[in-house]
Design an enzyme around this catalytic site. Structure first.
Site, PDB file in Angstrom:
ATOM      1  N   LYS A  42       0.839  -1.211   0.000  1.00  0.00           N
ATOM      2  CA  LYS A  42       0.000   0.000   0.000  1.00  0.00           C
ATOM      3  C   LYS A  42       0.869   1.254   0.000  1.00  0.00           C
ATOM      4  O   LYS A  42       0.625   2.182  -0.781  1.00  0.00           O
ATOM      5  CB  LYS A  42      -0.919  -0.044   1.229  1.00  0.00           C
ATOM      6  CG  LYS A  42      -1.924   1.084   1.299  1.00  0.00           C
ATOM      7  CD  LYS A  42      -3.170   0.679   2.059  1.00  0.00           C
ATOM      8  CE  LYS A  42      -2.976   0.641   3.561  1.00  0.00           C
ATOM      9  NZ  LYS A  42      -2.957   1.966   4.188  1.00  0.00           N
ATOM     10  N   SER A  43       1.863   1.296   0.870  1.00  0.00           N
ATOM     11  CA  SER A  43       2.698   2.507   0.962  1.00  0.00           C
ATOM     12  C   SER A  43       3.361   2.806  -0.382  1.00  0.00           C
ATOM     13  O   SER A  43       3.402   3.946  -0.836  1.00  0.00           O
ATOM     14  CB  SER A  43       3.786   2.310   2.015  1.00  0.00           C
ATOM     15  OG  SER A  43       3.210   2.235   3.280  1.00  0.00           O
TER      16      SER A  43
ATOM     17  N   ARG B 218       2.819   5.993  -3.202  1.00  0.00           N
ATOM     18  CA  ARG B 218       3.951   6.815  -3.625  1.00  0.00           C
ATOM     19  C   ARG B 218       4.194   6.713  -5.128  1.00  0.00           C
ATOM     20  O   ARG B 218       4.643   7.669  -5.761  1.00  0.00           O
ATOM     21  CB  ARG B 218       5.194   6.400  -2.835  1.00  0.00           C
ATOM     22  CG  ARG B 218       5.117   6.868  -1.366  1.00  0.00           C
ATOM     23  CD  ARG B 218       6.060   6.063  -0.486  1.00  0.00           C
ATOM     24  NE  ARG B 218       6.195   6.583   0.872  1.00  0.00           N
ATOM     25  CZ  ARG B 218       5.353   6.327   1.881  1.00  0.00           C
ATOM     26  NH1 ARG B 218       4.272   5.590   1.684  1.00  0.00           N
ATOM     27  NH2 ARG B 218       5.567   6.825   3.094  1.00  0.00           N
TER      28      ARG B 218
ATOM     29  N   GLY C 275      -5.211   7.782   5.512  1.00  0.00           N
ATOM     30  CA  GLY C 275      -4.332   8.741   6.185  1.00  0.00           C
ATOM     31  C   GLY C 275      -3.083   9.022   5.370  1.00  0.00           C
ATOM     32  O   GLY C 275      -2.611  10.159   5.296  1.00  0.00           O
TER      33      GLY C 275
ATOM     34  N   ARG D  91      -8.768  11.925  12.518  1.00  0.00           N
ATOM     35  CA  ARG D  91      -7.340  11.642  12.747  1.00  0.00           C
ATOM     36  C   ARG D  91      -6.499  12.925  12.781  1.00  0.00           C
ATOM     37  O   ARG D  91      -6.825  13.913  12.126  1.00  0.00           O
ATOM     38  CB  ARG D  91      -6.841  10.663  11.680  1.00  0.00           C
ATOM     39  CG  ARG D  91      -7.557   9.325  11.820  1.00  0.00           C
ATOM     40  CD  ARG D  91      -7.064   8.296  10.852  1.00  0.00           C
ATOM     41  NE  ARG D  91      -5.695   7.920  11.116  1.00  0.00           N
ATOM     42  CZ  ARG D  91      -4.988   7.118  10.334  1.00  0.00           C
ATOM     43  NH1 ARG D  91      -5.538   6.626   9.244  1.00  0.00           N
ATOM     44  NH2 ARG D  91      -3.742   6.809  10.635  1.00  0.00           N
TER      45      ARG D  91
ATOM     46  N   GLN E  14       4.869   9.010   7.549  1.00  0.00           N
ATOM     47  CA  GLN E  14       3.966   9.912   6.831  1.00  0.00           C
ATOM     48  C   GLN E  14       4.403  11.358   7.026  1.00  0.00           C
ATOM     49  O   GLN E  14       4.397  12.156   6.085  1.00  0.00           O
ATOM     50  CB  GLN E  14       2.528   9.698   7.311  1.00  0.00           C
ATOM     51  CG  GLN E  14       2.018   8.309   6.955  1.00  0.00           C
ATOM     52  CD  GLN E  14       0.590   8.072   7.386  1.00  0.00           C
ATOM     53  OE1 GLN E  14       0.002   8.862   8.121  1.00  0.00           O
ATOM     54  NE2 GLN E  14       0.020   6.974   6.938  1.00  0.00           N
TER      55      GLN E  14
ATOM     56  N   ASP F   8       1.959  -1.400  11.635  1.00  0.00           N
ATOM     57  CA  ASP F   8       0.648  -1.793  11.110  1.00  0.00           C
ATOM     58  C   ASP F   8       0.302  -3.250  11.411  1.00  0.00           C
ATOM     59  O   ASP F   8      -0.808  -3.701  11.144  1.00  0.00           O
ATOM     60  CB  ASP F   8       0.611  -1.585   9.587  1.00  0.00           C
ATOM     61  CG  ASP F   8       0.635  -0.105   9.228  1.00  0.00           C
ATOM     62  OD1 ASP F   8       0.207   0.707  10.071  1.00  0.00           O
ATOM     63  OD2 ASP F   8       1.080   0.232   8.120  1.00  0.00           O
TER      64      ASP F   8
ATOM     65  N   ARG G 138      -6.318   1.298  17.878  1.00  0.00           N
ATOM     66  CA  ARG G 138      -6.069  -0.148  17.716  1.00  0.00           C
ATOM     67  C   ARG G 138      -5.750  -0.856  19.030  1.00  0.00           C
ATOM     68  O   ARG G 138      -5.933  -2.064  19.132  1.00  0.00           O
ATOM     69  CB  ARG G 138      -4.944  -0.375  16.699  1.00  0.00           C
ATOM     70  CG  ARG G 138      -5.437  -0.095  15.292  1.00  0.00           C
ATOM     71  CD  ARG G 138      -4.424  -0.440  14.224  1.00  0.00           C
ATOM     72  NE  ARG G 138      -5.052  -0.291  12.923  1.00  0.00           N
ATOM     73  CZ  ARG G 138      -4.396  -0.095  11.790  1.00  0.00           C
ATOM     74  NH1 ARG G 138      -3.083  -0.020  11.798  1.00  0.00           N
ATOM     75  NH2 ARG G 138      -5.049   0.017  10.655  1.00  0.00           N
TER      76      ARG G 138
ATOM     77  N   ARG H 231      -7.569  -3.564   9.508  1.00  0.00           N
ATOM     78  CA  ARG H 231      -6.621  -4.503  10.118  1.00  0.00           C
ATOM     79  C   ARG H 231      -7.198  -5.189  11.362  1.00  0.00           C
ATOM     80  O   ARG H 231      -6.811  -6.299  11.692  1.00  0.00           O
ATOM     81  CB  ARG H 231      -5.293  -3.796  10.431  1.00  0.00           C
ATOM     82  CG  ARG H 231      -4.657  -3.211   9.160  1.00  0.00           C
ATOM     83  CD  ARG H 231      -3.175  -3.025   9.277  1.00  0.00           C
ATOM     84  NE  ARG H 231      -2.707  -2.160   8.193  1.00  0.00           N
ATOM     85  CZ  ARG H 231      -2.424  -2.565   6.951  1.00  0.00           C
ATOM     86  NH1 ARG H 231      -2.572  -3.825   6.629  1.00  0.00           N
ATOM     87  NH2 ARG H 231      -2.011  -1.716   6.035  1.00  0.00           N
TER      88      ARG H 231
HETATM   89  C1  S3P Z   1       2.591   4.705   6.265  1.00  0.00           C
HETATM   90  C2  S3P Z   1       3.162   5.012   7.475  1.00  0.00           C
HETATM   91  C3  S3P Z   1       2.639   4.535   8.746  1.00  0.00           C
HETATM   92  C4  S3P Z   1       1.655   3.391   8.570  1.00  0.00           C
HETATM   93  C5  S3P Z   1       0.676   3.642   7.457  1.00  0.00           C
HETATM   94  C6  S3P Z   1       1.406   3.846   6.147  1.00  0.00           C
HETATM   95  C7  S3P Z   1       3.195   5.253   5.044  1.00  0.00           C
HETATM   96  O1  S3P Z   1       1.957   5.586   9.372  1.00  0.00           O
HETATM   97  O2  S3P Z   1       0.963   3.154   9.764  1.00  0.00           O
HETATM   98  O3  S3P Z   1      -0.194   2.545   7.306  1.00  0.00           O
HETATM   99  O4  S3P Z   1       2.859   4.774   3.942  1.00  0.00           O
HETATM  100  O5  S3P Z   1       4.025   6.168   5.150  1.00  0.00           O
HETATM  101  P1  S3P Z   1       2.741   6.636  10.318  1.00  0.00           P
HETATM  102  O6  S3P Z   1       3.767   7.238   9.480  1.00  0.00           O
HETATM  103  O7  S3P Z   1       1.743   7.633  10.775  1.00  0.00           O
HETATM  104  O8  S3P Z   1       3.283   5.798  11.420  1.00  0.00           O
END
Ligand code: S3P
Length: 749
Positions: free
Chosen positions: A334-335, A339, A407, A435, A482, A628, A659, A700
């Site tokens: 996903k990350s 990007r 997020g 959030r 993030q 996560d 969570r 999750r």
């Molecule tokens: C992510 C960073 C994490 C993670 C989220 C994805 C990212 O969050 O929990 O699911 O893609 O950069 P945080 O950076 O707030 O910890």
């Protein structure tokens, strides 16, 4: 379903249908077959229509005039006006003269504003007994001979009650439609007319116009002889009733003119593009349209009018037991998927992505960039092609960017958009709206961005365009990839060197991918930095399988005797492998093989087998590396012997749900001794029982409790699992493939 048998108790006394066209006669037939009314009366000026309706058992009684039945009507009766739109006022006038105010009146016209206006004029003030309605059903066929008892099954009926419509009348009309199988929803009158002008009225006028134009050409016989599927599909609705559509055109003038003007402008541009040989413009339009059609296609095709899946609540019912065995590949990371779209969009040239996660979160990012004018092809089985517009090529979106549950989209986009010349608003669903966003708004403000949040630093975020950003060094107060990514992405637009320092290592996909796009990023210990003003060069990206999704099956194998699972092509970036480290610490046997680097990211196949697990104290250094994966790691802890203790993980309280609390509550429900603490949890391993747990709309949490089913003594019901689609489409099928038994129950929301 609704054929001949009398299936239901009458819910209304008399149903009087004025106008036995396709809709009126189909409703009469459906109501009569289902025994919804003590008597179904049809009213038509034409004797032949009434005869046919009686002959075909569509109605019980036929009348040519409302006056013949009006004196017998009262509370519990419904008069439904099923005549063409412009005839509705004349019928309403008769209703005013003849009907008691106890009788419920409704109609089925495609335009609601004109009906309400007429009622206002006729009655002086809108009568409580009137509940305007519009079934989104029908076909190009018309008249009593086209009546179909199942015409409304699974089709939408929109009611547009006015502020004075009486609750008992609304309820009666709603019940009538529901009983013939329709899905009823309510809408504002103006909104209804605007939406229908675009989605129903305009397509009819386009079809009429196309057929008329072609028919008027000299060589029309030839043209029609060769007209094949495309013509047939596009023009089916030009066989519709002309009176009905003339009336709609005249009654919904304003809304129709507005969409007609818009499409004529677009047509004009298409004409010039063809004239000027502008293939790029045409490709843009066709690709955007094809992707939009594919995106909405499933909805359109299955039931044009049926309630979309997303409006239904999905619960999981997990049967206990099973063995987790198999060789699988979970969906893309996903990350990295987020990007890839972001960086591909602001790169120069065409970026091809494979393995893209087609989950709702990454699709929200993709849509946001389409909304800012980027042409993106796909996704098609994980393949996406992004026609990058360069660092300064994004366009102002026409409306706020809606980021759903994501997020990552909101926080990274806030950085990327802080230095744009246009204003933009970022919004999301209820969970995202709760959030914290000050963590990104604060450093961005330090860089010179102007960002407004809702009270408490919550979304929506309103970013003012046209502000020059300056580089900063940012000491991050929390370990968050993030926040780091947000500041670095803003740094692309800032003068000078922007740098971040993190209190603990977090995922470094942004840094790696920027380098993959040829943009220099320096990583030095806990610092990452880049100099603004460069450019990104398009590249190819192969997104590996998401270790966060793989984690569910790693734990599945770890906790279940006899299990043996191999997960292919998983991203094993050192900033993400906390789950492997923690499971190994608990005693799991995990082997990595076929280790390689793909596009700057380490990838491996992971084999996990069962072992007796023991409780552990999780080192705080592992927290950001497994951030996560904790929900499912808590399930592993529940199946381990002894106590597992987690500290230093307060970030878990501000994820898609809290969570720590969501998991502690669910585990306690299942009979495990779990105690939430301010920054973590203590879990005593034990026997998972059965019960109903809540996912708190958190993907999750839902998947973690599904895995718990493998070691539970009874059935686990997990409420509201829709959001699993944000990160792991196909989870239930893949889980079934390796031996889990999860039934999906859908319930109306
Ligand atoms: C992510 C960073 C994490 C993670 C989220 C994805 C990212 O969050 O929990 O699911 O893609 O950069 P945080 O950076 O707030 O910890």
């Amino acid at each position: 379903m609704l054929d001949n048998a009398q299936t239901t108790q009458p819910v209304i006394n008399r149903l009087v249908v004025i106008g036995l066209g396709l809709i009126g006669s189909s409703l009469a037939l459906a109501a009569r077959n289902a025994g919804l009314a003590h008597q179904v009366v049809g009213i038509s000026r034409r004797a032949s229509t009434l005869e046919l309706a009686l002959e075909q058992s569509i109605i019980d009684r036929a009348e040519t005039d409302l006056a013949a039945i009006a004196p017998q009507l009262g509370a519990g009766d419904i008069v439904l006006i099923g005549v063409p739109t412009l005839t509705v006022p004349a019928i309403l006038e008769q209703c005013r003269q003849l009907l008691s105010d106890q009788v419920t009146i409704t109609d089925v016209a495609s335009v609601k504003g004109s009906v309400v206006l007429a009622a206002q004029e006729i009655y002086g003030e809108l009568p409580a007994q009137l509940v305007p309605g519009h079934p989104i059903a029908g076909s190009e066929k018309s008249g009593v001979t086209a009546a179909k008892a199942d015409l409304f099954v699974d089709h939408r009926v929109i009611l547009t009650p006015h502020p004075r419509s009486g609750a008992e009348h609304i309820e009666r009309v709603e019940k009538l439609w529901q009983e013939v199988g329709a899905v009823v929803s309510c809408m504002d009158i103006k909104e209804h007319d605007e939406v229908l002008a675009a989605t129903s009225h305009l397509p009819h006028f386009l079809a009429y116009s196309l057929v008329d134009t072609l028919a008027g050409m000299r060589e029309n016989r030839e043209i029609f002889r060769y007209a094949a599927g495309g013509f047939r599909d596009f023009t089916r609705i030009a066989a519709s009733d002309p009176i009905m559509w003339r009336d709609i055109a005249l009654a919904n003038r304003e809304a129709i003119l507005s969409v007609l003007d818009q499409i004529m402008t677009d047509f004009g541009q298409m004409r010039s593009a063809i004239d000027n040989g502008d293939g790029t413009y045409l490709m843009d339009v066709f690709t955007r349209a094809r992707d939009a059609r594919n995106h909405f296609g499933k909805l359109i095709e299955t039931k044009a009018s049926k309630k979309p899946m997303s409006e239904k609540i999905i619960n999981y019912a997990v049967s206990p037991g099973g063995v987790a065995r198999g060789d699988i590949r979970v969906p893309g990371d996903k990350s990295m998927s987020h990007r890839s779209i972001m960086l591909g969009s602001i790169a120069d040239g065409m970026t091809e992505v494979t393995g893209f996660l087609e989950g709702e979160d990454s699709l929200a990012t993709l849509q946001a960039f389409r909304d800012m004018g980027v042409l993106i092809e796909g996704p098609d089985q994980g393949r996406v092609v992004i026609h990058g517009v360069g660092l300064h090529g994004l366009k102002a979106p026409a409306k706020p960017l809606y980021l759903g549950n994501s997020g990552t989209s909101m926080r990274l986009l806030s950085g990327l958009l802080a230095g744009q010349p246009f204003d933009v608003e970022l919004t999301g669903d209820a969970s995202l709206t709760g959030r914290p966003m000050a963590r990104v708004a604060d450093p961005l403000a330090e860089m010179g961005a102007v960002i407004e949040t809702a009270p408490g630093g919550k979304p929506p975020l309103r970013i003012k365009g046209g502000n020059r950003l300056h580089a900063i060094h940012y000491d991050m107060p929390m370990a968050s990839a993030q926040v780091k990514s947000c500041v670095l992405l803003a740094g692309l637009y800032a003068e000078g060197e922007t740098s971040t320092a993190e209190p603990a290592p977090t995922r470094d996909h942004s840094e790696r991918m920027l380098r993959g796009f040829g943009y220099p990023v320096t990583s030095d210990g806990n610092r990452a930095s880049l100099v603004g003003g460069g450019s990104l060069k398009a590249t190819r990206i192969d997104v590996p399988a998401d270790i966060s999704s793989a984690a569910f099956f790693m734990v599945a194998a770890a906790i279940t005797p006899g299990s043996d699972i191999t997960l292919r092509h998983v991203g094993v970036n050192p900033t993400r492998i906390g789950v492997i480290n923690i499971l190994r610490q608990m005693g799991t046997s995990i082997e990595l093989s076929n280790e390689r680097e793909v596009g700057g990211e380490p990838v491996a196949d992971i084999r996990v087998r069962h072992a007796e697990l023991r409780g552990v104290t999780i080192p705080e250094s592992q927290v950001p590396l497994a951030i996560d994966e904790f929900p499912v790691l808590f399930v592993a802890a529940a199946c381990a012997s002894g106590e597992t203790v987690l500290t230093g993980a307060e970030e878990l309280r501000v994820k898609e749900s809290d969570r720590i609390q969501s998991m502690a509550d669910g585990l306690v429900t299942l009979g495990i001794d779990a105690q939430a603490t301010a920054d973590g949890i203590r879990i005593q391993g034990g026997q998972l029982g059965s019960g109903t747990v809540h996912s708190h709309d958190d993907h999750r949490i839902a998947m973690a409790f599904a895995i718990a089913g493998l070691r539970a003594s009874g059935k686990i019901t997990i409420l509201e699992c829709n959001n699993v689609a944000t990160s792991f489409p196909g989870f239930v099928d893949l889980a079934a493939a390796i031996g889990l038994a999860i039934d999906i129950d859908t319930v109306e929301s």
